[in-house]
Design an enzyme around this catalytic site. Structure first.
Site, PDB file in Angstrom:
ATOM      1  N   CYS A 103      48.208  50.795  37.227  1.00  0.00           N
ATOM      2  CA  CYS A 103      46.990  50.796  38.037  1.00  0.00           C
ATOM      3  C   CYS A 103      46.746  52.187  38.611  1.00  0.00           C
ATOM      4  O   CYS A 103      47.540  52.683  39.408  1.00  0.00           O
ATOM      5  CB  CYS A 103      47.058  49.792  39.166  1.00  0.00           C
ATOM      6  SG  CYS A 103      45.461  49.718  39.996  1.00  0.00           S
TER       7      CYS A 103
ATOM      8  N   LYS B 171      43.185  38.278  37.145  1.00  0.00           N
ATOM      9  CA  LYS B 171      43.195  39.539  37.866  1.00  0.00           C
ATOM     10  C   LYS B 171      44.650  39.870  38.205  1.00  0.00           C
ATOM     11  O   LYS B 171      45.452  38.974  38.440  1.00  0.00           O
ATOM     12  CB  LYS B 171      42.367  39.388  39.163  1.00  0.00           C
ATOM     13  CG  LYS B 171      42.426  40.568  40.119  1.00  0.00           C
ATOM     14  CD  LYS B 171      41.716  41.793  39.590  1.00  0.00           C
ATOM     15  CE  LYS B 171      41.870  42.979  40.541  1.00  0.00           C
ATOM     16  NZ  LYS B 171      41.348  44.232  39.939  1.00  0.00           N
TER      17      LYS B 171
HETATM   18  C1  FMN Z   1      36.298  46.504  37.494  1.00  0.00           C
HETATM   19  C2  FMN Z   1      37.597  46.666  36.750  1.00  0.00           C
HETATM   20  C3  FMN Z   1      38.755  46.139  37.321  1.00  0.00           C
HETATM   21  C4  FMN Z   1      39.975  46.270  36.656  1.00  0.00           C
HETATM   22  N1  FMN Z   1      41.094  45.702  37.192  1.00  0.00           N
HETATM   23  C5  FMN Z   1      42.255  45.688  36.482  1.00  0.00           C
HETATM   24  C6  FMN Z   1      43.391  44.961  36.943  1.00  0.00           C
HETATM   25  O1  FMN Z   1      43.387  44.320  37.999  1.00  0.00           O
HETATM   26  N2  FMN Z   1      44.506  44.977  36.171  1.00  0.00           N
HETATM   27  C7  FMN Z   1      44.579  45.639  34.971  1.00  0.00           C
HETATM   28  O2  FMN Z   1      45.611  45.599  34.302  1.00  0.00           O
HETATM   29  N3  FMN Z   1      43.504  46.348  34.499  1.00  0.00           N
HETATM   30  C8  FMN Z   1      42.366  46.362  35.228  1.00  0.00           C
HETATM   31  N4  FMN Z   1      41.260  47.021  34.724  1.00  0.00           N
HETATM   32  C9  FMN Z   1      41.356  47.744  33.445  1.00  0.00           C
HETATM   33  C10 FMN Z   1      40.878  46.868  32.278  1.00  0.00           C
HETATM   34  O3  FMN Z   1      41.690  45.715  32.150  1.00  0.00           O
HETATM   35  C11 FMN Z   1      40.902  47.671  30.951  1.00  0.00           C
HETATM   36  O4  FMN Z   1      42.240  48.013  30.658  1.00  0.00           O
HETATM   37  C12 FMN Z   1      40.058  48.940  30.983  1.00  0.00           C
HETATM   38  O5  FMN Z   1      38.842  48.724  31.669  1.00  0.00           O
HETATM   39  C13 FMN Z   1      39.757  49.448  29.583  1.00  0.00           C
HETATM   40  O6  FMN Z   1      39.015  48.485  28.863  1.00  0.00           O
HETATM   41  P1  FMN Z   1      37.412  48.638  28.597  1.00  0.00           P
HETATM   42  O7  FMN Z   1      37.218  49.946  27.912  1.00  0.00           O
HETATM   43  O8  FMN Z   1      37.070  47.445  27.760  1.00  0.00           O
HETATM   44  O9  FMN Z   1      36.771  48.600  29.944  1.00  0.00           O
HETATM   45  C14 FMN Z   1      40.035  46.929  35.399  1.00  0.00           C
HETATM   46  C15 FMN Z   1      38.851  47.463  34.848  1.00  0.00           C
HETATM   47  C16 FMN Z   1      37.643  47.335  35.496  1.00  0.00           C
HETATM   48  C17 FMN Z   1      36.387  47.881  34.852  1.00  0.00           C
END
Ligand code: FMN
Length: 312
Positions: free
Chosen positions: A131, A45
């Site tokens: 973020c 995270k």
């Molecule tokens: C619940 C949640 C928490 C996330 N927290 C972070 C984070 O702490 N740091 C980060 O770089 N990306 C964070 N993301 C973004 C994901 O790493 C990713 O870049 C984004 O969800 C797109 O990927 P996906 O289409 O597979 O969900 C988070 C996404 C979700 C759904």
């Protein structure tokens, strides 16, 4: 049998899949579970200087084609993840690990970079400049001057393998400008993309926004994000120095999606929403589907099709 081996810099991985930061990586127990799954590597995270409780709940909702979230960076503090990563390395010397770091302002990055530099950590550090979900804070990577200032300060002190997590870009001029900037720094990798910032999802039964923070606005992940993720990985692969690797993130729900991100130039592919929805079995399912896709296309190994997208 196809070979799923891939590499970033001097780091070797036996499977291109990993979790996306923020999903299944808040605690040591969750990180251990990813490490023991078929995933090739794992990322923590995003840790901040101090631990954060994050935004009020509900702050995540599953949607038909993905997810919306405005977590607000809940995390146990970067020191927790740094300690975990150092201990992980000692226990698994052959398994690379990524440490994700997020500042709530530009000064934080240098302070955490100094601490990681001084630590025993020898893995890869991902500085999250994207973020979208901290109320009142703009996304750093949409501001080139601030991004340049952070990277200038950071690389004065940070000499270990480093990458940055980027938000999605939507204009070819933005890709040009960001790639020009990134090519000036000793980056080992970028990770593209973070969520599509500030979408809105509504509960049809109550006409109410699905999540509480920011009036319901939140980052969108999952299938909604796939074409944007493919375009971002492709656009940066065409513009970045060849020694800067790309982690493709966004929109993966099938092995074909993993294959397409690699076709656009990704060396590793991370799973966000699909991992949140399906849990750890997603790694085995997608590994099997990727192997089937490679077999159907006649490829034995990832370098055979990485970056090999054809255009008309
Ligand atoms: C619940 C949640 C928490 C996330 N927290 C972070 C984070 O702490 N740091 C980060 O770089 N990306 C964070 N993301 C973004 C994901 O790493 C990713 O870049 C984004 O969800 C797109 O990927 P996906 O289409 O597979 O969900 C988070 C996404 C979700 C759904």
């Amino acid at each position: 049998m196809v070979n799923l081996h891939t590499s970033i810099g001097k780091f070797q991985f036996n499977n291109p899949l990993m979790n996306a930061s923020g999903v299944h990586c808040m605690t040591a127990a969750e990180l251990d579970e990813v490490a023991q799954s078929p995933a090739g590597t794992l990322v923590t995270k995003s840790g901040t200087l101090e631990a954060r409780a994050g935004n009020p709940e509900p702050r995540y909702a599953g949607l038909a084609l993905g997810s919306i979230n405005s977590m607000g960076l809940p995390n146990l503090g970067y020191q927790y993840y740094l300690d975990y990563a150092v201990a992980f390395q000692a226990a698994h010397p052959d398994q690379p690990i990524f440490l994700s770091i997020a500042g709530t302002g530009p000064a934080d990055y240098q302070q955490m970079a100094e601490a990681i530099q001084a630590s025993a950590f020898t893995g890869l550090t991902e500085f999250n400049l994207s973020c979208p979900n901290v109320p009142g804070k703009p996304q750093i990577a949409y501001d080139l001057d601030t991004t340049a200032r952070i990277l200038d300060d950071l690389f004065k002190v940070f000499k270990k393998p480093a990458g940055i997590k980027l938000p999605p870009f939507f204009d070819l001029a933005q890709f040009d400008a960001m790639a020009d900037l990134l090519n000036r720094y000793p980056l080992t990798f970028i990770n593209s993309i973070n969520s599509l910032g500030n979408g809105l999802a509504i509960d049809p039964a109550t006409d109410t926004a699905l999540i509480r923070p920011k009036g319901g606005f939140g980052g969108i992940g999952g299938a909604y994000a796939k074409p944007i993720a493919l375009a971002n990985v492709r656009a940066f692969r065409e513009r970045l120095r060849p020694d800067i690797a790309i982690i493709g993130t966004g929109g993966v729900t099938s092995g074909r999606d993993v294959y397409e991100l690699i076709l656009c130039g990704a060396s590793l592919v991370s799973l966000g929403t699909v991992l949140q929805k399906e849990g750890l079995p997603a790694f085995a399912r997608l590994t099997g589907e990727l192997e089937a896709e490679m077999t159907a296309k006649g490829y034995d190994a990832i370098p055979d099709f990485k970056g090999a997208l054809k255009t008309l």
